[in-house]
Design an enzyme around this catalytic site. Structure first.
Site, PDB file in Angstrom:
ATOM      1  N   HIS A 185      -6.174   6.799   1.919  1.00  0.00           N
ATOM      2  CA  HIS A 185      -5.402   7.683   2.787  1.00  0.00           C
ATOM      3  C   HIS A 185      -6.053   7.869   4.147  1.00  0.00           C
ATOM      4  O   HIS A 185      -5.372   8.136   5.125  1.00  0.00           O
ATOM      5  CB  HIS A 185      -5.137   9.019   2.091  1.00  0.00           C
ATOM      6  N   GLU A 427       7.143   3.793  -7.136  1.00  0.00           N
ATOM      7  CA  GLU A 427       5.751   3.396  -6.907  1.00  0.00           C
ATOM      8  C   GLU A 427       4.991   3.195  -8.208  1.00  0.00           C
ATOM      9  O   GLU A 427       3.778   3.041  -8.212  1.00  0.00           O
ATOM     10  CB  GLU A 427       5.039   4.387  -5.986  1.00  0.00           C
ATOM     11  N   ASP A 451       0.944   2.407  -4.017  1.00  0.00           N
ATOM     12  CA  ASP A 451       0.704   2.687  -5.431  1.00  0.00           C
ATOM     13  C   ASP A 451       1.335   1.633  -6.324  1.00  0.00           C
ATOM     14  O   ASP A 451       0.758   1.260  -7.348  1.00  0.00           O
ATOM     15  CB  ASP A 451       1.225   4.082  -5.800  1.00  0.00           C
ATOM     16  N   CYS A 498       8.393   2.620   2.052  1.00  0.00           N
ATOM     17  CA  CYS A 498       7.556   3.505   2.866  1.00  0.00           C
ATOM     18  C   CYS A 498       6.069   3.222   2.670  1.00  0.00           C
ATOM     19  O   CYS A 498       5.233   3.870   3.285  1.00  0.00           O
ATOM     20  CB  CYS A 498       7.883   4.970   2.604  1.00  0.00           C
TER      21      CYS A 498
HETATM   22  C1  PEP Z   1       2.675   4.589  -1.561  1.00  0.00           C
HETATM   23  O1  PEP Z   1       2.098   4.778  -2.630  1.00  0.00           O
HETATM   24  O2  PEP Z   1       3.002   3.464  -1.118  1.00  0.00           O
HETATM   25  C2  PEP Z   1       3.013   5.732  -0.696  1.00  0.00           C
HETATM   26  C3  PEP Z   1       3.783   5.571   0.366  1.00  0.00           C
HETATM   27  O3  PEP Z   1       2.479   6.925  -1.015  1.00  0.00           O
HETATM   28  P1  PEP Z   1       0.937   7.293  -0.760  1.00  0.00           P
HETATM   29  O4  PEP Z   1       0.334   6.191   0.063  1.00  0.00           O
HETATM   30  O5  PEP Z   1       0.904   8.599  -0.070  1.00  0.00           O
HETATM   31  O6  PEP Z   1       0.396   7.357  -2.154  1.00  0.00           O
HETATM   32 MG    MG Z   2       1.936   6.772  -3.461  1.00  0.00          MG
END
Ligand code: PEP
Ligand code: MG
Length: 538
Positions: A185, A427, A451, A498
């Site tokens: 993140h 995901e 994920d 996303c």
């Molecule tokens: C993902 O898992 O691709 C996602 C967009 O959520 P995060 O990266 O916040 O886990």
């Molecule tokens: Mg995610």
């Protein structure tokens, strides 16, 4: 001159002074030397805490209101409480150093508050911990370390999402971290900020680096410390080229992303805060496809209230001026840790009690957030999205709960959008495989490839040692994504992406062919994705 390499997570170049971000290690030197003037040090730290808290009280009152400011007031009261201050003095007199004495008394008082039956008194345990941490940090000089005074390149062993969130982003030119992985993140935040960032950098971090000049080149994953004249000239030239490319992309600003054969793709942005919504608009996004709402829960000591959340969502929604804002509900857990959630340590946190699982089991937390999101929907176009879904049963339980919350809002006479779109993230491989069963239950799918890749390939996205095995284009991931888009099209709902893969320009054509009609990417990548769509033959 020292040269080194890392793994680039955002292609851009920066030249500036180094700022070494040091973690506040509250454990060291607690047993340290005990001088004769420990009591004086204590009194000075208490005076400083009084002044800091008073300034914080004013700021909180202005920005968040009386209720939050009162929390600060409670902490100030401990500084006047003889049980606390005299207790510390007694420990110092019996031979402990000032920080060790504060920690001991703070811990004891917190434990005795925590053991009381009364909920209000129980909650005071956190306040006393907070104030004693503040004093310990002041006594150890650890509260000064991380104030960035001027625009700098941040160098650190690692950064947690909460640490990243609490930094003054306007002063960060680039990030270089020794650990971290490209899908963490922190890397995602760096991308959102559109600044060069290297993870897994081979760099020796010492405080002597502070203030030295550094070049961070996210294009070829390198850095130079103390660069000579010719290195600086080279970097400046690259920076000019980068600026020229950015100007070239400007011709796509304001254009609708439609392929040559007429397929319309919405190019959205991913954001982590209401301020980022402005960034999305500035970068010409058609909307926000993922607001990572858990960032509103990070970097603080207690749960945000419904009003606080509502204010943040409203701010984001209003900044988007009619564009859609997809707010994802809280996805706490795994690397996004928040102490006040009191989550137990787990062997496999990425496979643990996280995301929607917390919301389903702790409906009070869920209700507060949902009410805030619904309230914001009266101020613009909002959609709600749920992370980490694995089954139909979960979706049905969530939908039942949404009906309850909607009814409560109606009974309270609170305005909200009754046609708010409700979607889920795909995901987990489970959700991708049963997309046919999930599609009839929701208004949209959004694929979280970060994920989805980690769970499909069994590769921990946080573990940099596994990068060697990681293949973002693994057929297993792409076939799952194909299935998801196919089922969305069949069921007449929209599907988007996303996760970070959405901005992979080598896959844009393939995603459009699969049937995706929305790509949500870091704000800084919106224009290059638009360019790709507009030039696509698909
Ligand atoms: C993902 O898992 O691709 C996602 C967009 O959520 P995060 O990266 O916040 O886990
Ligand atoms: Mg995610």
């Amino acid at each position: 001159m020292i040269k080194g390499k890392g793994k680039s997570v955002f292609s851009s170049i920066a030249i500036g002074k180094i700022f070494v971000f040091e973690k506040a290690d509250l454990s060291y030197s607690l047993e340290g030397e005990c001088s004769e003037n420990e009591l004086e040090k204590l009194n000075a730290a208490i005076d400083k805490a009084r002044a800091d808290l008073s300034a914080l009280y004013e700021k909180t009152l202005k920005e968040l209101g009386q209720e939050q400011a009162d929390i600060i007031d409670v902490q100030s009261m401990f500084l006047e409480d003889p049980d606390f201050t005299e207790g510390i003095e007694a420990e110092i007199n019996s031979g402990l150093s000032a920080p060790a004495a504060v920690k001991k008394v703070g811990d004891e008082m917190a434990e005795s508050f925590a053991s009381l039956d009364d909920d209000y008194m129980k909650a005071r345990a956190l306040d006393v911990r907070d104030i004693s941490d503040r004093l310990v940090r002041t006594l150890l000089g650890a509260d000064k370390g991380n104030q960035i005074e001027e625009p700098s390149i941040l160098v650190s062993d690692d950064l947690t999402p909460s640490e990243t969130i609490s930094l003054d982003k306007s002063k960060i030119l680039a990030i270089v971290i020794k650990n971290g992985s490209s899908n963490s993140h922190t890397a995602i935040l760096a991308r959102a900020m559109g600044i060069p960032a290297l993870v897994q950098a081979d760099i020796d971090i010492t405080c002597t680096l502070s203030g030295k000049m550094m070049i961070v080149d996210g294009f070829d994953s390198t850095y130079v410390i103390d660069p000579d004249e010719s290195e600086i000239k080279k970097a400046e030239k690259k920076k000019e080229d980068e600026e020229r490319n950015k100007r070239e992309l400007e011709q796509y600003r304001g254009k609708s992303a439609v392929t040559k054969s007429g397929k319309k793709i919405r190019v959205f942005a991913n954001i982590g805060s209401s301020d980022d919504a402005l960034l999305a608009v500035k970068n010409d996004a058609d909307g926000v496809g993922l607001m990572r709402s858990e960032f509103l829960y990070l970097g603080r000591d207690s749960f945000p209230t419904e009003d606080e959340l509502f204010e943040q969502y409203r701010k984001a929604v209003e900044a988007l001026e009619g564009r859609l804002c997809v707010i994802r509900t809280l996805d706490i857990g795994a690397d996004k840790k928040v102490d006040y959630f009191n989550l137990e340590e787990e062997e496999n946190p990425a496979l643990g009690y996280r995301g929607i699982r917390i919301c389903i089991r702790q409906k009070d937390i869920f209700r507060t957030q949902l009410r805030a999101i619904y309230r914001a929907s009266a101020y613009g176009k909002v959609a709600i999205m749920f992370p980490m879904i694995i089954s139909k049963e979960e979706v049905l339980e969530i939908k039942d709960f949404l009906t309850v919350v909607e009814k409560e809002l109606e009974d309270d006479g609170i305005a909200f959008d009754k046609n708010i779109e409700k979607g889920i993230m795909i995901e987990t491989p489970a959700a991708a495989v049963i997309a046919d069963e999930l599609a009839p239950l929701v208004d949209f799918f959004s694929v979280g490839t970060n994920d989805l890749s980690q769970y499909t390939l069994a590769i921990d996205r946080q573990n940099e040692k596994l990068d060697y095995f990681f293949n973002a284009h693994h057929e297993a991931i792409l076939r799952l994504m194909e299935n998801v888009a196919r089922e969305a099209v069949k069921n007449n709902i929209w599907a988007g992406i996303c996760g970070e893969l959405g901005s992979d320009l080598t896959l844009t054509d393939r995603f459009i062919k699969m049937g995706y009609t929305e790509l949500s990417v870091s704000p800084a990548k919106v224009l290059s994705v638009k360019k790709n769509v507009i030039n696509s033959e698909v």
